[in-house]
Design a protein around this motif. Structure first.
Motif, PDB file in Angstrom:
ATOM      1  N   TYR A   1      -5.747   4.343  -7.297  1.00 18.50           N
ATOM      2  CA  TYR A   1      -5.394   5.645  -6.711  1.00 18.50           C
ATOM      3  C   TYR A   1      -6.054   6.796  -7.473  1.00 18.50           C
ATOM      4  O   TYR A   1      -6.669   7.697  -6.870  1.00 18.50           O
ATOM      5  CB  TYR A   1      -3.880   5.802  -6.720  1.00 18.50           C
ATOM      6  CG  TYR A   1      -3.375   7.076  -6.090  1.00 18.50           C
ATOM      7  CD1 TYR A   1      -3.448   7.279  -4.711  1.00 18.50           C
ATOM      8  CD2 TYR A   1      -2.813   8.088  -6.872  1.00 18.50           C
ATOM      9  CE1 TYR A   1      -2.973   8.451  -4.130  1.00 18.50           C
ATOM     10  CE2 TYR A   1      -2.342   9.256  -6.306  1.00 18.50           C
ATOM     11  CZ  TYR A   1      -2.426   9.436  -4.932  1.00 18.50           C
ATOM     12  OH  TYR A   1      -1.960  10.596  -4.363  1.00 18.50           O
TER      13      TYR A   1
ATOM     14  N   GLN B   1      -2.652  -0.551  -9.055  1.00 20.49           N
ATOM     15  CA  GLN B   1      -2.510   0.422  -7.976  1.00 20.49           C
ATOM     16  C   GLN B   1      -2.741   1.836  -8.493  1.00 20.49           C
ATOM     17  O   GLN B   1      -3.417   2.649  -7.840  1.00 20.49           O
ATOM     18  CB  GLN B   1      -1.117   0.312  -7.361  1.00 20.49           C
ATOM     19  CG  GLN B   1      -0.856  -1.000  -6.633  1.00 20.49           C
ATOM     20  CD  GLN B   1       0.585  -1.125  -6.170  1.00 20.49           C
ATOM     21  OE1 GLN B   1       1.454  -0.372  -6.599  1.00 20.49           O
ATOM     22  NE2 GLN B   1       0.856  -2.093  -5.308  1.00 20.49           N
ATOM     23  N   LYS B   2      -2.214   2.133  -9.661  1.00 24.07           N
ATOM     24  CA  LYS B   2      -2.365   3.463 -10.268  1.00 24.07           C
ATOM     25  C   LYS B   2      -3.831   3.747 -10.591  1.00 24.07           C
ATOM     26  O   LYS B   2      -4.338   4.844 -10.326  1.00 24.07           O
ATOM     27  CB  LYS B   2      -1.510   3.549 -11.539  1.00 24.07           C
ATOM     28  CG  LYS B   2      -1.485   4.920 -12.205  1.00 24.07           C
ATOM     29  CD  LYS B   2      -0.476   4.912 -13.351  1.00 24.07           C
ATOM     30  CE  LYS B   2      -0.350   6.293 -14.002  1.00 24.07           C
ATOM     31  NZ  LYS B   2      -1.537   6.643 -14.804  1.00 24.07           N
TER      32      LYS B   2
ATOM     33  N   ILE C   1      -3.317  -3.211  -3.173  1.00 18.18           N
ATOM     34  CA  ILE C   1      -4.162  -2.358  -4.018  1.00 18.18           C
ATOM     35  C   ILE C   1      -5.118  -1.539  -3.152  1.00 18.18           C
ATOM     36  O   ILE C   1      -5.313  -0.334  -3.362  1.00 18.18           O
ATOM     37  CB  ILE C   1      -4.955  -3.212  -5.026  1.00 18.18           C
ATOM     38  CG1 ILE C   1      -4.002  -3.908  -6.002  1.00 18.18           C
ATOM     39  CG2 ILE C   1      -5.960  -2.352  -5.797  1.00 18.18           C
ATOM     40  CD1 ILE C   1      -4.646  -5.021  -6.807  1.00 18.18           C
TER      41      ILE C   1
ATOM     42  N   GLY D   1       0.802  -1.207   0.000  1.00 22.25           N
ATOM     43  CA  GLY D   1       0.000   0.000   0.000  1.00 22.25           C
ATOM     44  C   GLY D   1       0.841   1.267   0.000  1.00 22.25           C
ATOM     45  O   GLY D   1       2.059   1.237   0.241  1.00 22.25           O
ATOM     46  N   LYS D   2       0.195   2.389  -0.250  1.00 21.03           N
ATOM     47  CA  LYS D   2       0.884   3.687  -0.319  1.00 21.03           C
ATOM     48  C   LYS D   2       1.558   4.039   1.004  1.00 21.03           C
ATOM     49  O   LYS D   2       2.596   4.727   1.025  1.00 21.03           O
ATOM     50  CB  LYS D   2      -0.120   4.770  -0.715  1.00 21.03           C
ATOM     51  CG  LYS D   2       0.478   6.159  -0.921  1.00 21.03           C
ATOM     52  CD  LYS D   2      -0.589   7.134  -1.411  1.00 21.03           C
ATOM     53  CE  LYS D   2       0.001   8.522  -1.624  1.00 21.03           C
ATOM     54  NZ  LYS D   2       0.506   9.127  -0.378  1.00 21.03           N
TER      55      LYS D   2
ATOM     56  N   LYS E   1       1.366  -2.819 -10.443  1.00 23.18           N
ATOM     57  CA  LYS E   1       1.564  -1.370 -10.387  1.00 23.18           C
ATOM     58  C   LYS E   1       0.458  -0.641 -11.156  1.00 23.18           C
ATOM     59  O   LYS E   1      -0.047   0.405 -10.733  1.00 23.18           O
ATOM     60  CB  LYS E   1       2.919  -1.003 -10.991  1.00 23.18           C
ATOM     61  CG  LYS E   1       4.084  -1.076 -10.043  1.00 23.18           C
ATOM     62  CD  LYS E   1       4.125   0.165  -9.160  1.00 23.18           C
ATOM     63  CE  LYS E   1       5.426   0.273  -8.416  1.00 23.18           C
ATOM     64  NZ  LYS E   1       5.376   1.365  -7.430  1.00 23.18           N
TER      65      LYS E   1
ATOM     66  N   TYR F   1       5.299   3.208   1.204  1.00 25.28           N
ATOM     67  CA  TYR F   1       6.149   4.149   0.473  1.00 25.28           C
ATOM     68  C   TYR F   1       6.323   5.445   1.276  1.00 25.28           C
ATOM     69  O   TYR F   1       7.435   5.992   1.343  1.00 25.28           O
ATOM     70  CB  TYR F   1       5.535   4.458  -0.897  1.00 25.28           C
ATOM     71  CG  TYR F   1       5.578   3.304  -1.863  1.00 25.28           C
ATOM     72  CD1 TYR F   1       6.621   3.159  -2.777  1.00 25.28           C
ATOM     73  CD2 TYR F   1       4.557   2.354  -1.880  1.00 25.28           C
ATOM     74  CE1 TYR F   1       6.649   2.104  -3.674  1.00 25.28           C
ATOM     75  CE2 TYR F   1       4.574   1.289  -2.778  1.00 25.28           C
ATOM     76  CZ  TYR F   1       5.629   1.175  -3.667  1.00 25.28           C
ATOM     77  OH  TYR F   1       5.661   0.113  -4.550  1.00 25.28           O
TER      78      TYR F   1
ATOM     79  N   TRP G   1      -4.064   1.750  -1.780  1.00 24.94           N
ATOM     80  CA  TRP G   1      -3.984   2.920  -2.660  1.00 24.94           C
ATOM     81  C   TRP G   1      -5.315   3.653  -2.777  1.00 24.94           C
ATOM     82  O   TRP G   1      -5.449   4.619  -3.537  1.00 24.94           O
ATOM     83  CB  TRP G   1      -3.461   2.515  -4.031  1.00 24.94           C
ATOM     84  CG  TRP G   1      -1.997   2.187  -3.963  1.00 24.94           C
ATOM     85  CD1 TRP G   1      -1.421   0.981  -3.667  1.00 24.94           C
ATOM     86  CD2 TRP G   1      -0.912   3.100  -4.133  1.00 24.94           C
ATOM     87  NE1 TRP G   1      -0.056   1.074  -3.641  1.00 24.94           N
ATOM     88  CE2 TRP G   1       0.296   2.363  -3.936  1.00 24.94           C
ATOM     89  CE3 TRP G   1      -0.825   4.454  -4.445  1.00 24.94           C
ATOM     90  CZ2 TRP G   1       1.555   2.956  -4.027  1.00 24.94           C
ATOM     91  CZ3 TRP G   1       0.426   5.041  -4.545  1.00 24.94           C
ATOM     92  CH2 TRP G   1       1.593   4.296  -4.333  1.00 24.94           C
ATOM     93  N   CYS G   2      -6.305   3.176  -2.026  1.00 30.74           N
ATOM     94  CA  CYS G   2      -7.592   3.889  -1.979  1.00 30.74           C
ATOM     95  C   CYS G   2      -8.074   3.968  -0.529  1.00 30.74           C
ATOM     96  O   CYS G   2      -9.247   3.729  -0.224  1.00 30.74           O
ATOM     97  CB  CYS G   2      -8.630   3.234  -2.888  1.00 30.74           C
ATOM     98  SG  CYS G   2      -8.916   1.468  -2.595  1.00 30.74           S
TER      99      CYS G   2
END
Length: 278
Positions: A106, A102-103, A129, A76-77, A99, A80, A132-133
């Motif tokens: 997001y 995930q993009k 995933i 997850g974000k 990836k 990072y 990222w939301c």
């Protein structure tokens, strides 16, 4: 006895890339390096990586040194952000297909869409995933689970799918969601390697008396290959050649062998060699 190997068996592009990156990182640092969770879902591959100074930890706080490898399933974000704040060097082995999901999650979430993930909520790819939301995704792994979810027709939904899900699951859920009259954006994010392996196993399972599916028993894509093969013939899920019931296998005339995307070539070769010797 005849033994046939399915096309496209073994490491996919994303797994091969992740393994090579992890080994190179360990060599460049001349010391232990750590992956956040197992790099891939295959015990034999994980053991091989340990021999090359690549180790798995479940908690980022247990990482020694200043290097961490993001495994092929992605994270997850928040991971990072944490590494950026703590100035931890990230070596990102996330599969490019993951990836991409995930993009999408997001960007669509930030456009006001609710994110729907067709996948297994306990799988690290899906968990990543969801990260990222804001971990607010609606998640279901099959049609039966989506029947139990209440949707709001006023809301907008963006639908993505775990890379290793069967195609028929995606299309069944898609048809059901459309029937609800929702505002939907669909993204078929099943990777081509998954599609190829599933089709190859499906085709081969129709031509043989039994199938051996080789791979980690915690590997999502390997388990799905076994499910597909079982529709057409007796099927056995094994991790290595040692798991083969030789007396049982000897009762079949034609054996098919398939392998998950995280199964090393040497494991597949050991299985093929053993069956050919019978």
């Amino acid at each position: 006895m005849k033994v046939l190997l399915a096309e496209n068996a073994g490491y996919c592009f994303g797994v091969k890339r992740a393994v090579e990156l992890a080994i190179k990182t360990a060599q460049d640092n001349d010391n232990k390096v750590y992956t956040l969770g197992p790099l891939i879902h295959n015990n034999s591959a994980v053991d091989m990586l340990k021999e090359k100074n690549v180790f798995s930890v479940d908690d980022i706080n247990n990482v020694e040194g200043n290097n961490i490898i993001i495994r092929s399933h992605g994270v997850g974000k928040d991971i990072y952000d944490y590494c950026s704040e703590k100035k931890i060097n990230l070596n990102d082995a996330t599969c490019p297909f993951v990836k991409k999901i995930q993009k999408i999650a997001y960007e669509m979430y930030n456009k006001g869409y609710n994110i729907i993930i067709i996948g297994d909520k306990s799988h690290p790819e899906v968990q990543g995933i969801n990260g990222w939301c804001d971990n607010k995704a609606i998640i279901g792994k099959n049609l039966e689970e989506f029947y139990l979810i209440d949707f709001n027709k006023i809301e907008k939904y963006a639908v993505v799918v775990q890379t290793t899900m069967p195609q028929d699951t995606f299309f069944a859920v898609k048809e059901y969601l459309i029937s609800l009259g929702l505002t939907l954006e669909f993204y078929n994010t099943i990777c081509f390697a998954t599609k190829e392996r599933q089709q190859a196993v499906l085709d081969l399972s129709k031509k043989v008396d039994a199938m051996l599916i080789v791979g980690g028993k915690h590997s999502s894509n390997t388990k799905k290959l076994a499910e597909i093969a079982k529709k057409n013939c007796d099927t056995f899920l094994i991790e290595t050649a040692k798991d083969i019931d030789l007396e049982k296998i000897k009762t079949y005339d034609i054996i098919g062998v398939g392998a998950g995307a995280s199964t090393p070539d040497f494991i597949i070769n050991e299985v093929m060699d053993l069956i050919n010797e019978l």
